[in-house]
Scaffold this active site. Structure first.
Site, short mmCIF file in Angstrom:
data_model
loop_
_atom_site.label_atom_id
_atom_site.label_comp_id
_atom_site.label_asym_id
_atom_site.label_seq_id
_atom_site.Cartn_x
_atom_site.Cartn_y
_atom_site.Cartn_z
N LYS A 126 0.86 -1.19 0.00
CA LYS A 126 0.00 0.00 0.00
C LYS A 126 0.89 1.24 0.00
CE LYS A 126 -3.90 2.01 2.62
NZ LYS A 126 -4.76 1.84 3.83
N SER A 161 -9.60 1.90 3.03
CA SER A 161 -8.74 2.67 2.18
C SER A 161 -7.73 1.81 1.43
CB SER A 161 -7.99 3.70 3.01
OG SER A 161 -7.10 3.08 3.91
N SER A 196 -9.64 -0.30 7.33
CA SER A 196 -9.12 -0.13 5.97
C SER A 196 -8.45 -1.36 5.37
CB SER A 196 -8.15 1.05 5.93
OG SER A 196 -8.84 2.27 5.88
#
Lengths: 443, 443
Positions: free
Chosen positions: A80, A156, A180
Site C-alpha cells: 500500500k 482505504s 481499511s
C-alpha cells in the site's frame, strides 16, 4: 508454471517455488504482465518498476540456490502506498506527495518482507491519505473492483484488495485505522488481518492516527495470513507504537464464540443472510455461539470520534503541505481537516475518551467468550457514483479502538453475488487463533 | 507487638500476623494512633475513619481465624486520595471536590487490596489534582516530610511517601503520571514502583492523563513491592487503559545495566555522589555497567509536552467544575488549565508525538541492555518556600511516556543526610526483575 498459480494462495506458491516448478523471476514476471494488463481497468497500482522487481526476483532465486530459502523466498508482495519502500516515493494517495523524493529507507514492515526473501512488486492505490473507504482517488484515479470496472473495491486499502482478488500479487500489505484492511478484504472476497496493536511496527508509514493505525495483510487464504504475520511482527525499539506481542498458540477444541447483536447498524439483507450462514458453519463445527447484547454506544459516535482523532493527527503529519499547498488536498479532505483545525485540545481528549468507551465495549464482549464473530461491513461493494454509505466502518472501528486483532474472511455466496466478509475478533495476542479458525472454516 | 513493628516492612508484619504476634486490630489501632499523633506536623492524610478501619481490621482477624489468611491479610494500607475507596469522598486534593459525595465503589486497585484481606486506613494527601511534585496543597494543607516539618515529601503522592517513611501504614498506593510515585519515594527514602502501563487498572482514579497515569505502590522494602504488585495487577475489561501484563520471572545471574549519561539535567552533587556509589554497588555484585548516550531530546521538552497532555485531559476530567466553580482551583492550577484551554487539537496531537519521541529514546536505551539505572530525582527534598525546581520529573517522566516499569530505591547516605533515590527501569513486563534486583541490593 501455469497461469492458475497466480491465483493460488502464497502458501501454494511457496511450495511450487520449493519444488522448482517455478522461479521467483517467472512468478514476478507473470505478475508484472498481469498488472500491466489490469492497470487500465483496475488501476490497482500507483507505481511499479519492472526492472527493479526483476533484479530482486533474480536475487531471490540466487539466494535460494546458494543458501536455501528464507520464509517468503520468491513471493511477490505489493505494498500500500502509505508504507515506505526504498526507491519508491510514498504518495499516500495524495497530490501533495506526488513529487516527493523517493523514500530513502524501507518501512519496518517492508524491510522484514525483504529480509524474508519476498520480492516487492510495487505500490498500491489507496483512498486519499488512507482516510475513506471507497478508493475513489481524485489524484491517482479510482481503483476498481477486479470483477467490475466502476465498482469500488473498498478502502482505504482498495489497491491491496483489488490486487489480491485480481491475482496481481502473492499477497499485499495494507493499513487499517478504522477498517481499511478488512473492508476491502470483505468487498473483494479475500482474507484480511488487522493484527494486535503494535504487533507489526508502523514505522515508515504515513500516519493517520498513532492510536488507531495498524499495518495489516491481505491474502487469498487464512493460512497465508499465518505465514506472513510472524515474519512481519516483532518489537521495533525505534517506534513508540511497536509492541512485543506474544502470540497465543492456536488452540484445539470447541470455542465459545460471542455474537454481538447487530442493532443500531443498518445491515443489507444479503450481508445478514450470508452472516447467518457463517454462524451456522461455526455451529456445525461444534463451536458454541453466545448471543451478546448490542453495543451500548451508538457506533456512529465511535466513528465520529475516531475521525476527529485521525484528522487532528493528520494536521500534524501533513502540517507543511497544509500550510503551503492546501489547494492540493481534495475538497473532501480539506473540508474534514479544516473542521478539525477548529477543534481544541480538550475536544481531542474528549474524542479519545470516546475511543476508550468503544474499547471497553469490545473488551467486555470479549470477556464473555473466546472470540467474536461479526459482519465485516454492513454492505457489499457498490458502484461509484452512488451515495457512499456512512456506516462502512461501523463493525470494524471498534477493534482499532481496542487494539485487538480482527480478521475478515469471505463467506460462501452464490457465484454471481458480491462477496461478503465475516470478522473474527480476538483478545490481544490471539491473532493466530483467529487465523486457525478461519483456516478450519475454509480448509 | 512492639512499636518497632510499625516501621518494619509489610512482609515482616505479615509474618508477625501469621505467627499470631499481633492482630489486624492491634496493628490498625496502633497505626491510627500514630496517624493522629503525626497529623499536626506531617498532615499525611486527608481523611481517615477510626471506626470503619477497626471494623475492617476485626473482620480480617475473623477471616484469618475462620478461613485462613489471604495474601495481604491484616496489613494496613493507605490510599492516595485520587483513588476511589467506597465510603470516602475522593478529593484529588481539590477544593472543587471537597463536598463531593462519598465514592459509591472502590477503585479496581482498592477492591483488589480488600479482596486480598488488606485493611484500608484512610486517604492520603497529594499535590492538588496530582499535577505537581511538592504537595504544598492549598486546600488541605501541605504534607510535610516526616523527618522535618517545613520540608516537602515530594509529590504528587506526598502523603504516600510521608506515611510510608513515617511508619503510618504498612504500605501505600500512589499514582504516577510523570514521576509522582517515585519522586516522593526518593525524597522520603522509601521504595516506589510505577509498574508497566496498565498492569494495575486505573479504573476509579481521577484522571490526569490516560496515557501517562499509572497506579503504583510505595513501601519500606523492595520485597513489599513484590508482595503487593501481583495482588494489584490483572486485566480489567471495564477499563480501556488496563492491560494483561505477563510479568517476566526474576532471572538470576549478572545483568547488563545501562546508565544513560546525565547531560542536560542539572543534578545536585549529593545526588550525583550517592548515585555513583549506587553504581559501584551494582558493579560489586557482578553486574556489567554499560554507558549509554544522553537523551537525544531535551528532557524539558518531554516534560512540557507531558504537561500539555495532562492539562488538556484534566479540562475534560474536571469540565463541570471548570465551567461552574473555576474560582475553587488554585491560581497555579487555573493558570495551567487556562493555558491548555487555548491549545488546539493539533497542538495536543503534536505534544503526544513528543511523548512518542521520549518513548523511543527509552526503548532504544533499553534495547542496549537488560535494564537501566538512573537517578530518580535531580535533587533531595527541599524546604517549602524555596523555589520549586522545574526539573523534578526530568528523570522519571520518560518511563511514563514509554509505559515501562520503573522502581525507585533509596541509596545509602549518611544518617543525617536527606535520602536519595535510584531508579531501576526495565522493559514492559520486567517489573518483578526490578524488584528482585532492588531486593538483592538491599537484602
Amino acid at each position: 508454471m501455469t497461469e492458475a498459480l497466480l491465483n493460488d494462495d502464497a502458501t501454494a506458491q511457496r511450495e511450487a517455488l520449493a519444488r522448482g516448478e517455478t522461479t521467483a523471476a517467472e512468478l514476478t514476471a507473470r505478475y508484472l504482465d498481469a498488472i500491466e494488463r489490469a492497470q487500465p481497468t483496475v488501476n490497482a497500482l500507483i507505481a511499479f518498476d519492472r526492472d527493479r522487481a526483476m533484479v530482486d526476483a533474480r536475487a531471490s532465486d540466487a539466494h535460494r540456490a546458494a543458501h536455501g530459502a528464507r520464509p517468503l523466498e520468491g513471493l511477490a508482495i505489493a505494498i500500500k502506498d502509505n508504507l515506505d519502500a526504498a526507491g519508491f516515493r510514498t504518495t499516500a494517495g495524495m497530490a501533495t506527495r506526488r513529487d516527493a523524493p523517493p523514500a530513502p529507507h524501507d518501512s519496518t514492515a517492508v524491510a522484514r518482507l525483504r529480509a524474508a526473501g519476498a520480492v516487492i512488486l510495487g505500490k498500491l492505490n489507496l483512498h486519499e491519505a488512507a482516510l475513506g473507504a471507497d478508493n475513489h482517488n481524485p489524484h491517482f484515479g479510482a481503483c476498481h473492483h477486479p470483477r467490475r470496472h466502476g465498482v469500488t473495491p473498498g478502502g482505504s486499502s482498495g489497491g491491496s484488495g483489488a490486487a489480491v482478488a485480481g491475482a496481481l500479487c502473492s499477497a499485499a500489505l495494507g493499513t487499517d485505522s478504522m477498517g481499511s484492511v478488512r473492508i476491502p478484504a470483505s468487498y473483494c472476497g479475500v482474507f484480511g488481518l488487522k493484527p494486535t496493536y503494535g504487533a507489526i511496527s508502523p514505522r515508515g508509514s504515513v500516519v493517520v492516527s498513532r492510536r488507531l493505525d495498524h499495518v495489516g495483510v491481505l491474502a487469498r487464504s487464512a493460512r497465508d495470513l499465518g505465514l506472513l504475520l510472524p515474519v512481519l511482527a516483532g518489537f521495533d525499539p525505534a517506534c513508540a507504537e511497536s509492541r512485543a506481542v506474544a502470540f497465543a498458540p492456536p488452540g484445539a477444541g470447541p470455542l465459545r464464540i460471542g455474537v454481538p447483536a447487530l442493532d443500531g447498524i443498518e445491515v443489507q439483507p444479503v450481508v445478514r443472510e450470508a452472516f447467518a450462514r457463517g454462524l451456522d458453519a461455526l455451529r456445525a463445527r461444534g463451536h458454541a455461539l453466545v448471543d451478546l447484547p448490542p453495543s451500548r454506544m451508538e457506533p456512529g459516535k465511535a466513528r465520529r470520534a475516531g475521525l476527529l482523532v485521525c484528522e487532528a493527527e493528520m494536521l500534524v503529519e501533513h502540517a507543511a503541505d497544509w500550510a503551503a499547498r492546501r489547494e492540493r488536498f481534495s475538497p473532501a479532505l480539506a473540508t474534514m481537516l479544516a473542521w478539525a483545525a477548529g477543534k481544541s485540545a480538550a475536544d481531542f481528549a474528549r474524542a479519545d475518551r470516546v475511543l476508550d468507551e468503544a474499547a471497553v465495549q469490545m473488551q467486555q464482549w470479549l470477556s464473555a467468550c473466546d472470540l467474536l464473530a461479526w459482519p465485516t461491513a454492513p454492505q457489499v461493494a457498490f458502484a461509484f457514483g452512488t451515495l457512499v454509505p456512512a456506516n462502512q466502518a461501523d463493525f470494524t472501528c471498534f477493534a482499532n479502538m481496542a487494539g485487538v486483532p480482527a480478521l475478515s474472511m469471505p463467506l460462501p455466496v452464490d457465484a454471481d453475488a458480491w462477496p461478503v466478509g465475516m470478522q473474527l475478533i480476538g483478545r490481544a495476542g490471539d491473532d493466530l487463533r483467529l487465523v486457525a479458525l478461519a483456516h478450519a472454516l475454509t480448509a
